[in-house]
Enzyme design. Structure first.
Site, PDB file in Angstrom:
ATOM      1  N   CYS A  94       0.833  -1.206   0.000  1.00 44.25           N
ATOM      2  CA  CYS A  94       0.000   0.000   0.000  1.00 44.25           C
ATOM      3  C   CYS A  94       0.868   1.257   0.000  1.00 44.25           C
ATOM      4  O   CYS A  94       1.997   1.246   0.443  1.00 44.25           O
ATOM      5  CB  CYS A  94      -0.952   0.111   1.205  1.00 44.25           C
ATOM      6  N   GLY A 154       0.372  -0.410  -4.850  1.00 43.18           N
ATOM      7  CA  GLY A 154      -0.944  -1.026  -4.763  1.00 43.18           C
ATOM      8  C   GLY A 154      -1.790  -0.638  -5.949  1.00 43.18           C
ATOM      9  O   GLY A 154      -1.890   0.550  -6.274  1.00 43.18           O
ATOM     10  N   ASN A 178      -0.265   2.156   5.827  1.00 40.84           N
ATOM     11  CA  ASN A 178       0.531   1.148   5.109  1.00 40.84           C
ATOM     12  C   ASN A 178       1.214   0.284   6.149  1.00 40.84           C
ATOM     13  O   ASN A 178       1.905   0.794   7.025  1.00 40.84           O
ATOM     14  CB  ASN A 178       1.576   1.832   4.225  1.00 40.84           C
ATOM     15  N   GLY A 179       1.018  -1.013   6.029  1.00 37.99           N
ATOM     16  CA  GLY A 179       1.645  -1.940   6.968  1.00 37.99           C
ATOM     17  C   GLY A 179       0.697  -3.062   7.291  1.00 37.99           C
ATOM     18  O   GLY A 179      -0.279  -3.295   6.563  1.00 37.99           O
ATOM     19  N   CYS A 223      12.186  -2.623   6.655  1.00 43.37           N
ATOM     20  CA  CYS A 223      11.916  -3.800   5.804  1.00 43.37           C
ATOM     21  C   CYS A 223      12.959  -3.910   4.688  1.00 43.37           C
ATOM     22  O   CYS A 223      13.080  -3.016   3.848  1.00 43.37           O
ATOM     23  CB  CYS A 223      10.521  -3.643   5.190  1.00 43.37           C
ATOM     24  N   TYR A 273      12.969  -5.021  -3.661  1.00 39.16           N
ATOM     25  CA  TYR A 273      11.979  -5.071  -4.741  1.00 39.16           C
ATOM     26  C   TYR A 273      10.903  -3.992  -4.683  1.00 39.16           C
ATOM     27  O   TYR A 273      10.546  -3.415  -5.704  1.00 39.16           O
ATOM     28  CB  TYR A 273      11.292  -6.444  -4.731  1.00 39.16           C
ATOM     29  N   SER A 311      12.605  -5.149 -12.387  1.00 42.73           N
ATOM     30  CA  SER A 311      13.028  -5.401 -11.015  1.00 42.73           C
ATOM     31  C   SER A 311      14.500  -5.780 -10.886  1.00 42.73           C
ATOM     32  O   SER A 311      15.103  -5.592  -9.842  1.00 42.73           O
ATOM     33  CB  SER A 311      12.141  -6.484 -10.401  1.00 42.73           C
ATOM     34  N   ASP A 366      17.804 -11.105 -11.546  1.00 41.27           N
ATOM     35  CA  ASP A 366      16.489 -10.662 -11.047  1.00 41.27           C
ATOM     36  C   ASP A 366      16.603 -10.358  -9.557  1.00 41.27           C
ATOM     37  O   ASP A 366      17.587 -10.705  -8.913  1.00 41.27           O
ATOM     38  CB  ASP A 366      15.414 -11.719 -11.327  1.00 41.27           C
ATOM     39  N   ASP A 367      15.550  -9.734  -9.025  1.00 44.89           N
ATOM     40  CA  ASP A 367      15.623  -9.275  -7.622  1.00 44.89           C
ATOM     41  C   ASP A 367      15.413 -10.410  -6.625  1.00 44.89           C
ATOM     42  O   ASP A 367      16.056 -10.447  -5.585  1.00 44.89           O
ATOM     43  CB  ASP A 367      14.583  -8.174  -7.389  1.00 44.89           C
ATOM     44  N   CYS A 414       6.054 -13.276   5.388  1.00 44.09           N
ATOM     45  CA  CYS A 414       6.079 -11.940   5.988  1.00 44.09           C
ATOM     46  C   CYS A 414       4.724 -11.703   6.643  1.00 44.09           C
ATOM     47  O   CYS A 414       3.691 -11.935   6.033  1.00 44.09           O
ATOM     48  CB  CYS A 414       6.321 -10.869   4.933  1.00 44.09           C
ATOM     49  N   CYS A 435      14.673  -5.326   9.206  1.00 43.71           N
ATOM     50  CA  CYS A 435      13.842  -6.514   9.404  1.00 43.71           C
ATOM     51  C   CYS A 435      14.218  -7.480   8.288  1.00 43.71           C
ATOM     52  O   CYS A 435      14.029  -7.182   7.107  1.00 43.71           O
ATOM     53  CB  CYS A 435      12.346  -6.191   9.322  1.00 43.71           C
ATOM     54  N   CYS A 493      11.861 -12.360   6.328  1.00 45.34           N
ATOM     55  CA  CYS A 493      11.577 -13.254   5.194  1.00 45.34           C
ATOM     56  C   CYS A 493      12.820 -14.025   4.751  1.00 45.34           C
ATOM     57  O   CYS A 493      12.710 -15.048   4.080  1.00 45.34           O
ATOM     58  CB  CYS A 493      10.993 -12.461   4.026  1.00 45.34           C
TER      59      CYS A 493
END
Ligand code: AMP
Length: 463
Positions: free
Chosen positions: A2, A28, A102-103, A239, A245, A286, A348-349, A385, A436, A439
Site C-alpha cells: 500500500c 498497490g 501502510n503496513g 523492511c 523489490y 526489477s 532478477d531481484d 512476511c 527486518c 523473510c
C-alpha cells in the site's frame, strides 16, 4: 504493501494527492481513495482500479479543500472487499477522523475482540479500521491528540505508517520499529506533504525534508511540522524487501537511495558468484539496477535480453496454466538476436514462488539461449512476511523446503546463485540490526505467534 499520502497546503489538495498516489501506484493497484477537508466536512471518493481509473478530471474538480489524504491499496489483511478500501472515516462528538495506513498489524484479532467487548462494531475486516478505532476511542475520552497517538503506539503491534486528518488537521505517526517507509516534504507553495516514498515528493516538485522517525508523531500546523518522539525501540527494523523489490529505485528510504542498494548488491553478487558468460541481462524492471552493478563488477557486457511491454500495466489474474504462460509473453519478449546461441547471465531481484523465473527461463531458452546463469539480488526467501509484504506460506515459498541446487533444477537454470545475507546488508549501508530480515532468516523483530522473535527493547518518552 500500500501507498499513503497526505497534504496540507495553500493550494487545492486533490490534484496534489492524485499525483502523489500516481507516483505510488506500484505500491498497490487494487483500489484508490482520496478524502479532502472542505472546511466543515470530508469530501470522499474511493473505488476499485488504478488512480487514473478511479479519478477523472471532473472528479478532482469536485474537491474544494487544501488538506487531504489518499491511499493506494494492495490487499494484505482483510482481503479484497469494497468496505476495506481506504481511507477510513470515523465520526465522534462532532469530530471527523480520516485514516490511511501502510503496513500490517499482528494483533488485529486481539484488538477487534477487545473493542467489540466494549460494544464497538466494525464495518470491515481491515486493520486500518482498528487503528482508527483505537485513536477515536482515546480522543472521545477527551485525551489530547498526542496522548491518543502515544496510546496507539503502545497498543498496536506490527508495521504501520499512518496518516490521519482530524477535522482539517493533518498528522502522521510511524511504528516504533519504522518497518514500512514514511517521509515528509515541503512544497514550493508553503505546504507540507507526508508520503510513503520520496519519489512521490519528486512527482509534485516538493523537497524531501526527512523520514518520519520510528515512533515519531508529526503534526502539520500553520507554522510547519511539530514533532514528538513518543516511543523508541533500541534500534529500527526497516523492511529489507523495500530495498530489494518493493520501493521505487528512485526513492530514498531512511536516508538510503534504493537504486544504489540494488546496484551495489549486483556488484557484490558478481564478486560472490561470477559466471563465465557473454552478456549480463536484467529481468526488467526489477533486476535492472542489480544487473548494471553485476556487469560493471564482472566486466561482462550489459546487453538486454528481454523487453518489457510497458502497457501491460495491471497484474492479470489468469486462471489456466496456458493463459499464465501467455501472461509472461504479454509482459516480456526476448530479443532473439541477443540471446540466440549465447550464454546469458540473467539478473532478477528475488525468487518467491519460483513460477516467474521458471517461465522466463523457458522463454529465453525457446529463443535460442545456450546457457542461462540466473543470479538473484537477494538471499533465498525462506519465511513468510507478517508485516505487510504479500508473501505466501512456507509451503508455497520454493526456497523454504528446497536447496539452491534443487531450485535451479526445478526452474531450469544452467546455474543459480543468490547474493549472501551479509552481502545484501553491506549493500544497504545499514547495520544488520537496523533491518527486518524476517523473510530471509525466519527471525522477526517483534512477537508473532509460532515464530522466532528477537524483540527489541522499547523506550517510552513523555513530555
Ligand atoms: P515468483 O517467484 O514467481 O513468486 O515471482 C517472483 C518475482 O515477482 C520477483 O522477481 C519479483 O520481481 C516479484 N515479486 C517479488 N515479491 C513479490 C510479491 N510479494 N508480490 C508480487 N510480486 C512479487
Amino acid at each position: 504493501m500500500c501507498g499513503i499520502a497526505g497534504t496540507s497546503d495553500t493550494i487545492l489538495a486533490a490534484p496534489v494527492l492524485y499525483h502523489l498516489l500516481h507516483a505510488l501506484q506500484h505500491r498497490g493497484q487494487e483500489s484508490a481513495g482520496i478524502f479532502v477537508w472542505d472546511g466543515t466536512s470530508v469530501q470522499k471518493q474511493k473505488g476499485y482500479g488504478l488512480v487514473s481509473e478511479v479519478f477523472s478530471d471532473a472528479d478532482l474538480k469536485r474537491f474544494t479543500g487544501t488538506v487531504g489524504i489518499g491511499h493506494v491499496r494492495y490487499p494484505t489483511t482483510g482481503g479484497s472487499k469494497p468496505e476495506n478500501i481506504q481511507p477510513f472515516h470515523f465520526l465522534f462528538r462532532g469530530h471527523s477522523l480520516s485514516v490511511v495506513h501502510n503496513g500490517n498489524l499482528v494483533n488485529t484479532e486481539a484488538l477487534r475482540d477487545e473493542y467489540a467487548g466494549h460494544g464497538v462494531t466494525f464495518s470491515s475486516t481491515s486493520d486500518t479500521e482498528v487503528i482508527g478505532t483505537v485513536l477515536a476511542g482515546e480522543l472521545v475520552k477527551g485525551k489530547s491528540l498526542e496522548d491518543a497517538v502515544l496510546f496507539a503506539l503502545q497498543k498496536l503491534s506490527g508495521s504501520y505508517s499512518v496518516i490521519c486528518m482530524l477535522d482539517g488537521q493533518l498528522f502522521g505517526f510511524r511504528d516504533p520499529l519504522g518497518i514500512k517507509p514514511f517521509c515528509m516534504g515541503k512544497t514550493k507553495t508553503g505546504g507540507y506533504i507526508l508520503a510513503s516514498e520520496s519519489a512521490a515528493l519528486d512527482a509534485v516538485g516538493a523537497e524531501l525534508l526527512r523520514d518520519v522517525r520510528p515512533g515519531e508523531f508529526v503534526l502539520v500546523g500553520t507554522d510547519g511540522i511539530v514533532s514528538s518522539q513518543l516511543v523508541k525501540a533500541e534500534s529500527p527494523a526497516h523492511c529489507i524487501f523495500e530495498y530489494i523489490y518493493f520501493a521505487r529505485p528512485d526513492s530514498i528510504l531512511d536516508g538510503v537511495p534504493v537504486y544504489d542498494v540494488r546496484r551495489k548488491t549486483g556488484e557484490i553478487l558478481a564478486r560472490e558468484s561470477f559466471a563465465d558468460a557473454e552478456m549480463v541481462s536484467p529481468v526488467p524492471d526489477s533486476g535492472t539496477a542489480s544487473a548494471v552493478g553485476f556487469a560493471k563488477q564482472s566486466g561482462i557486457p550489459f546487453r538486454e535480453a528481454l523487453i518489457k511491454n510497458r502497457y501491460t500495466g495491471r497484474t492479470f489474474i489468469l486462471p489456466s496454466q496456458e493463459k499464465r504462460e501467455l501472461g509472461v509473453r504479454m509482459k516480456l519478449n526476448p530479443i532473439r538476436s541477443h540471446v540466440r546461441n549465447r550464454s546469458v547471465i540473467l539478473v532478477d531481484d528475488s525468487i518467491v514462488r519460483g513460477t516467474t523465473a521458471k517461465r522466463i527461463l523457458s522463454l529465453v531458452r525457446d529463443f535460442g539461449a545456450e546457457e542461462i546463469h540466473l543470479r538473484i539480488a537477494s538471499p533465498p526467501v525462506i519465511a513468510p512476511c507478517y508485516l505487510g509484504t504479500d508473501f505466501p506460506t512456507r509451503e508455497e515459498l520454493i526456497s523454504s523446503a528446497k536447496t539452491v541446487d534443487e531450485v535451479r533444477d526445478t526452474i531450469g537454470a544452467s546455474t543459480l546463485a543468490h547474493v549472501s545475507l551479509s552481502g545484501l546488508v553491506e549493500a544497504s549501508g545499514l547495520p544488520k540490526e537496523y533491518l527486518c530480515l524476517g523473510c530471509l532468516t525466519g527471525v522477526y523483530p517483534l512477537e508473532i505467534a509460532g515464530e522466532i522473535c528477537e524483540k527489541k527493547k522499547m523506550c517510552v518518552y513523555r513530555r
